[in-house]
Write an enzyme that holds these catalytic residues in place. Sequence first.
Site, PDB file in Angstrom:
ATOM      1  N   ARG A   1      28.402  31.716  29.105  1.00 56.67           N
ATOM      2  CA  ARG A   1      28.846  31.271  30.225  1.00 56.67           C
ATOM      3  C   ARG A   1      29.060  29.646  30.046  1.00 56.67           C
ATOM      4  NH1 ARG A   1      28.493  34.362  35.215  1.00 56.67           N
ATOM      5  NH2 ARG A   1      28.736  36.609  34.286  1.00 56.67           N
TER       6      ARG A   1
ATOM      7  N   ARG B   1      30.660  27.172  36.382  1.00 54.47           N
ATOM      8  CA  ARG B   1      30.686  26.302  37.476  1.00 54.47           C
ATOM      9  C   ARG B   1      30.047  25.396  37.418  1.00 54.47           C
ATOM     10  NH1 ARG B   1      29.502  31.607  40.857  1.00 54.47           N
ATOM     11  NH2 ARG B   1      28.093  32.058  38.731  1.00 54.47           N
TER      12      ARG B   1
ATOM     13  N   ARG C   1      39.611  25.987  38.744  1.00 55.35           N
ATOM     14  CA  ARG C   1      39.172  27.230  39.565  1.00 55.35           C
ATOM     15  C   ARG C   1      39.796  27.389  41.008  1.00 55.35           C
ATOM     16  NH1 ARG C   1      38.994  31.239  41.654  1.00 55.35           N
ATOM     17  NH2 ARG C   1      37.294  32.484  42.214  1.00 55.35           N
TER      18      ARG C   1
ATOM     19  N   ASP D   1      36.588  38.379  31.779  1.00 57.91           N
ATOM     20  CA  ASP D   1      35.370  38.902  32.184  1.00 57.91           C
ATOM     21  C   ASP D   1      34.973  40.455  31.790  1.00 57.91           C
ATOM     22  OD1 ASP D   1      33.216  38.497  34.547  1.00 57.91           O
ATOM     23  OD2 ASP D   1      33.774  40.358  34.520  1.00 57.91           O
TER      24      ASP D   1
ATOM     25  N   TYR E   1      28.603  48.788  36.940  1.00 60.20           N
ATOM     26  CA  TYR E   1      29.158  48.274  37.893  1.00 60.20           C
ATOM     27  C   TYR E   1      30.292  49.182  38.624  1.00 60.20           C
ATOM     28  CZ  TYR E   1      27.389  43.740  36.984  1.00 60.20           C
ATOM     29  OH  TYR E   1      26.616  42.651  36.608  1.00 60.20           O
TER      30      TYR E   1
END
Length: 340
Positions: free
Chosen positions: A23, A27, A36, A73, A149
């Site tokens: 990652r 962010r 973003r 992703d 998921y």
Amino acid sequence: MSNSVLNVLAGGSVVQPPVWMMRQAGRYLPEYRELRAKAGSFLDLCFNPEMATEVTLQPIRRFGFDAAILFSDILVIPHALGQTVTFAVGEGPQLTPLADEAAIDRLPLEVDQTILAPVYETVRRVKASLDPAVALLGFCGAPWTVATYMIAGHGTPDQAPARLFAYRHPKAFEKLIERLIVNSIEYLRRQLEAGADAVQLFDTWAGVLPPEEFSRWCVQPAARIVEGVRKQVPDARIIGFPRGAGASLVDYVDRVPVNGVSVDWMADRRLIREHVQSKVAVQGNLDPLALLAGGDALDRSVDRILGDFSSGPFIFNLGHGILPETPIAHVERMLKRVRG
Ligand code: CP3
């Protein structure tokens, strides 16, 4: 200049371990947050080759990591299989849950490759602008983790919905895993063809399964994927990441012909050194919270990891993704310490 990540994955030892972070594009970086905000939805960003290329390169420019990881992703695969996938700010991914066998049967056998074409274009663009000494990593989610998921429709603390579904409807669950295996092979093959130097298989939720289920839903699918990719790309370099596998990581490397494994921060480093690093390259395993804490705790954690792993094939990394609130100065401190 040779590529140190690829040397390590080939089993070679290097004077100073290469380093990157899971990652690493994300962010905690102001330049990521800025881009973003302009991108629209998270999937819009993943499928915009110009922006995704820029985001992939941001941490390389700022920190000089030894590997870049494709910005995308794991949930682009369910999306390309026609499942509705959205990322609500602060809430994580939301999918229309697969409720029963009929919902699994309705999924197409193969993903719509036109949806994934921008991802391959991003790989080509990053490759073209990257220093050849920096490895470009592609990736996909492992079938079990992606399925958790797809079944639950969102992240859960213990993946109970998918575990329950697999116990109640093993045949239907097998069908879902099979579909993900076939599509992951093709997805990784195309990333390698587009210029990825190696690929990583993220099985983030491998650690919640009992040993027999771990073998059935994590080890066997990973072995099929690695063998399937190598059938078409014989020299494909592949890193497995069965997070939370514990001592079963030994079994994983015995049965999945990966070149390396990424190791979470909970792992017993002595066991890993003796029974895993003796067979494949090891990547990891700094606790993301030690990086967040910084200071002496960070220094000590880095030193222990280097002490235990740097005599064999080793890539320094975190044990899981960097947390968004991590100060940039702590990343700089970690890099300085790793690089001596
Ligand atoms: O590592 C990188 O820098 C490359 C990009 C990457 C992302 N996700 C970007 C992302 C990679 C390799 C992933 C993998 C991924 N995605 C995994 C496996 C590895 C892991 O971290 O466990 C999983 C389980 C996912 C699914 C996913 N995507 C979740 C659970 C979330 C929400 C949680 C969160 O951190 O917000 C995402 C969203 C996501 N994927 C973000 C990023 C940068 C944050 C969303 C945003 O920026 O708006």
